[in-house]
Design an enzyme around this catalytic site. Structure first.
Site, PDB file in Angstrom:
ATOM      1  N   SER A   1      -3.242 -49.223   0.043  1.00  0.00           N
ATOM      2  CA  SER A   1      -4.410 -49.339  -0.829  1.00  0.00           C
ATOM      3  C   SER A   1      -2.627 -50.488  -2.400  1.00  0.00           C
ATOM      4  O   SER A   1      -1.927 -49.089  -1.753  1.00  0.00           O
ATOM      5  CB  SER A   1      -4.577 -47.989  -1.702  1.00  0.00           C
ATOM      6  OG  SER A   1      -5.183 -47.930  -3.114  1.00  0.00           O
TER       7      SER A   1
ATOM      8  N   TYR B   1      -4.320 -38.808  -3.672  1.00  0.00           N
ATOM      9  CA  TYR B   1      -5.294 -40.063  -2.947  1.00  0.00           C
ATOM     10  C   TYR B   1      -3.590 -41.101  -3.501  1.00  0.00           C
ATOM     11  O   TYR B   1      -3.626 -41.708  -2.140  1.00  0.00           O
ATOM     12  CB  TYR B   1      -6.415 -40.577  -4.011  1.00  0.00           C
ATOM     13  CG  TYR B   1      -6.539 -42.118  -2.775  1.00  0.00           C
ATOM     14  CD1 TYR B   1      -6.854 -41.270  -1.468  1.00  0.00           C
ATOM     15  CD2 TYR B   1      -6.746 -42.560  -3.238  1.00  0.00           C
ATOM     16  CE1 TYR B   1      -7.351 -42.666  -0.778  1.00  0.00           C
ATOM     17  CE2 TYR B   1      -6.865 -44.517  -3.147  1.00  0.00           C
ATOM     18  CZ  TYR B   1      -7.520 -44.030  -1.357  1.00  0.00           C
ATOM     19  OH  TYR B   1      -7.402 -45.059  -1.342  1.00  0.00           O
TER      20      TYR B   1
HETATM   21  N1  LIG Z   1     -13.158 -48.997  -0.747  1.00  0.00           N
HETATM   22  C1  LIG Z   1     -11.749 -48.728  -1.328  1.00  0.00           C
HETATM   23  O1  LIG Z   1     -11.978 -49.234  -3.008  1.00  0.00           O
HETATM   24  C2  LIG Z   1     -10.438 -48.364  -0.980  1.00  0.00           C
HETATM   25  C3  LIG Z   1      -9.084 -49.272  -1.670  1.00  0.00           C
HETATM   26  C4  LIG Z   1      -8.617 -49.356  -1.586  1.00  0.00           C
HETATM   27  C5  LIG Z   1      -8.129 -48.485  -0.066  1.00  0.00           C
HETATM   28  N2  LIG Z   1      -8.817 -48.111   0.754  1.00  0.00           N
HETATM   29  C6  LIG Z   1      -8.822 -47.287   2.165  1.00  0.00           C
HETATM   30  O2  LIG Z   1      -9.878 -47.798   2.747  1.00  0.00           O
HETATM   31  C7  LIG Z   1      -9.722 -47.148   4.166  1.00  0.00           C
HETATM   32  C8  LIG Z   1     -11.484 -47.309   4.564  1.00  0.00           C
HETATM   33  O3  LIG Z   1     -12.329 -46.100   3.483  1.00  0.00           O
HETATM   34  P1  LIG Z   1     -13.526 -47.320   3.390  1.00  0.00           P
HETATM   35  O4  LIG Z   1     -13.208 -47.729   1.236  1.00  0.00           O
HETATM   36  O5  LIG Z   1     -14.011 -48.034   4.129  1.00  0.00           O
HETATM   37  O6  LIG Z   1     -14.563 -46.404   2.771  1.00  0.00           O
HETATM   38  P2  LIG Z   1     -15.875 -45.705   3.966  1.00  0.00           P
HETATM   39  O7  LIG Z   1     -16.579 -46.873   3.691  1.00  0.00           O
HETATM   40  O8  LIG Z   1     -15.933 -44.058   3.220  1.00  0.00           O
HETATM   41  O9  LIG Z   1     -14.798 -45.197   5.742  1.00  0.00           O
HETATM   42  C9  LIG Z   1     -14.129 -44.240   5.367  1.00  0.00           C
HETATM   43  C10 LIG Z   1     -14.545 -43.805   6.991  1.00  0.00           C
HETATM   44  O10 LIG Z   1     -13.314 -42.922   7.817  1.00  0.00           O
HETATM   45  C11 LIG Z   1     -14.419 -42.064   7.296  1.00  0.00           C
HETATM   46  N3  LIG Z   1     -13.483 -40.478   7.592  1.00  0.00           N
HETATM   47  C12 LIG Z   1     -13.931 -39.338   6.537  1.00  0.00           C
HETATM   48  N4  LIG Z   1     -12.635 -38.427   6.782  1.00  0.00           N
HETATM   49  C13 LIG Z   1     -12.578 -38.812   8.314  1.00  0.00           C
HETATM   50  C14 LIG Z   1     -12.588 -37.275   9.331  1.00  0.00           C
HETATM   51  N5  LIG Z   1     -12.574 -36.060   8.536  1.00  0.00           N
HETATM   52  N6  LIG Z   1     -12.005 -37.679  10.539  1.00  0.00           N
HETATM   53  C15 LIG Z   1     -12.111 -38.931  11.111  1.00  0.00           C
HETATM   54  N7  LIG Z   1     -12.922 -40.038   9.618  1.00  0.00           N
HETATM   55  C16 LIG Z   1     -12.813 -39.793   8.874  1.00  0.00           C
HETATM   56  C17 LIG Z   1     -15.249 -42.190   7.655  1.00  0.00           C
HETATM   57  O11 LIG Z   1     -16.571 -41.716   9.205  1.00  0.00           O
HETATM   58  P3  LIG Z   1     -17.734 -40.921   8.760  1.00  0.00           P
HETATM   59  O12 LIG Z   1     -17.982 -39.843   7.608  1.00  0.00           O
HETATM   60  O13 LIG Z   1     -17.909 -41.373   9.939  1.00  0.00           O
HETATM   61  O14 LIG Z   1     -15.975 -39.457   9.088  1.00  0.00           O
HETATM   62  C18 LIG Z   1     -15.634 -43.861   7.297  1.00  0.00           C
HETATM   63  O15 LIG Z   1     -15.947 -44.449   8.485  1.00  0.00           O
HETATM   64  C19 LIG Z   1      -9.611 -45.688   3.522  1.00  0.00           C
HETATM   65  O16 LIG Z   1      -8.604 -45.550   3.922  1.00  0.00           O
HETATM   66  C20 LIG Z   1      -9.655 -45.480   1.724  1.00  0.00           C
HETATM   67  O17 LIG Z   1      -7.938 -45.041   1.132  1.00  0.00           O
HETATM   68  C21 LIG Z   1     -10.641 -48.134   0.101  1.00  0.00           C
END
Ligand SMILES: NC(=O)c1ccc[n+]([C@@H]2O[C@H](COP(=O)([O-])OP(=O)(O)OC[C@H]3O[C@@H](n4cnc5c(N)ncnc54)[C@H](OP(=O)(O)O)[C@@H]3O)[C@@H](O)[C@H]2O)c1
Length: 265
Positions: free
Chosen positions: A145, A158
């Protein structure tokens, strides 16, 4: 006649049930690649498998696993080996954030976050990297991120986990030069996914102009294919991050705290 060149590489994606991970899966499948999808929600993984197999004629395996559990990474690795599969691309994408002053947050939640965002990522990388290095080929994409370059008041743990992912990626990518294996850190700004809700950041303004999950995933995928070490998915953020060392820490922290302030529930 133009022959379509298919990319038959197999990608393992964690956090493939939603957001950026789901789009990474769609992009890889659209190029003809097979997939191993990992997350906790079986229904969401199965629905994506059905969509991708019928749309792109690729093979998709799913593995339901909570990656915060002990030995989770080894279970994923064993599943891959027992299924007779090989991972060419590893995309460590699963992760979550959590809003609030560190001292007021339940410690278990932050430890769980470290377990997922850091420990599971390191374990999976170590396991699959051995095989990639032996084969002389592989690509790893770690979803970090832009938070990884910043102080993170109101999401201190985080931001620190993402700083770890950036540094870890930079370190091992250099160690792996000349091995045929590349490691890339995808660094997005705010993205419209389930992240905002899961992190308890709803009601703030940070995600109002968030990027799309597809655009972010596409940038990460392209960066991984090029073997870039750091891939900041938006140009404006790439510029802002370059300015960070010139901004006094106190001022920067105040801006981040304000951005992450949400109305009291
Ligand atoms: N959205 C943002 O603004 C943003 C910005 C920078 C970086 N990121 C990073 O991008 C990545 C993806 O996030 P996203 O934005 O796509 O959010 P998201 O829609 O909440 O997706 C998160 C994913 O992680 C999985 N997950 C969560 N807890 C888990 C666990 N205990 N075991 C296995 N899988 C787990 C969830 O699946 P289940 O719930 O089915 O387990 C889901 O598929 C993350 O690393 C996040 O930190 C996001």
């Amino acid at each position: 006649m133009k022959t379509e060149i298919k990319n038959m590489k197999t990608a393992l994606i964690t956090g493939a049930s939603s957001g950026i991970g789901k789009e990474l899966a769609r992009i890889h499948a659209s190029k003809g690649g097979n997939l191993i999808l990992v997350a906790r929600r079986t229904d969401a993984l199965e629905a994506l498998k059905e969509e991708l197999e019928s749309t792109y004629k690729v093979q998709v395996s799913t593995f339901t696993q909570d990656l915060t559990q002990a030995h989770a990474a080894k279970k994923v690795y064993d599943f891959v080996n027992h299924s007779g599969l090989e991972v060419d691309y590893l995309m460590n994408n699963a992760g979550f954030g959590g809003h609030g002053n560190f001292v007021d947050r339940p410690l278990e939640k932050d430890l769980e976050m470290i377990q997922l965002n850091v420990t599971a990522l390191v374990e999976l990388t170590h396991l699959f990297l051995q095989d990639m290095k032996e084969r002389g080929y592989g690509k790893i994409l770690n979803t970090a991120s832009t938070a990884g370059f910043l102080p993170g008041p109101l999401q201190a743990t985080y931001f620190a986990t993402k700083a770890f992912v950036v540094s870890f990626t930079e370190g091992i990518s250099y160690e792996l030069r000349n091995t045929g294996v590349t490691v890339t850190a995808l660094c997005p700004g705010p993205v419209k996914t389930e992240f905002e809700h899961v992190a308890g950041l709803e009601g703030g303004t940070m995600f109002d102009k968030g990027a799309s999950a597809y655009k972010t995933a596409k940038s990460g995928y392209d960066g991984m294919m090029k073997g870039k070490v750091i891939q900041i998915s938006e140009f404006s953020f790439a510029f802002l991050i370059k300015m960070v060392p010139f901004v006094p820490l106190k001022m920067l922290s105040a801006v981040i705290e304000k951005m992450q302030t949400v109305p009291k529930k």
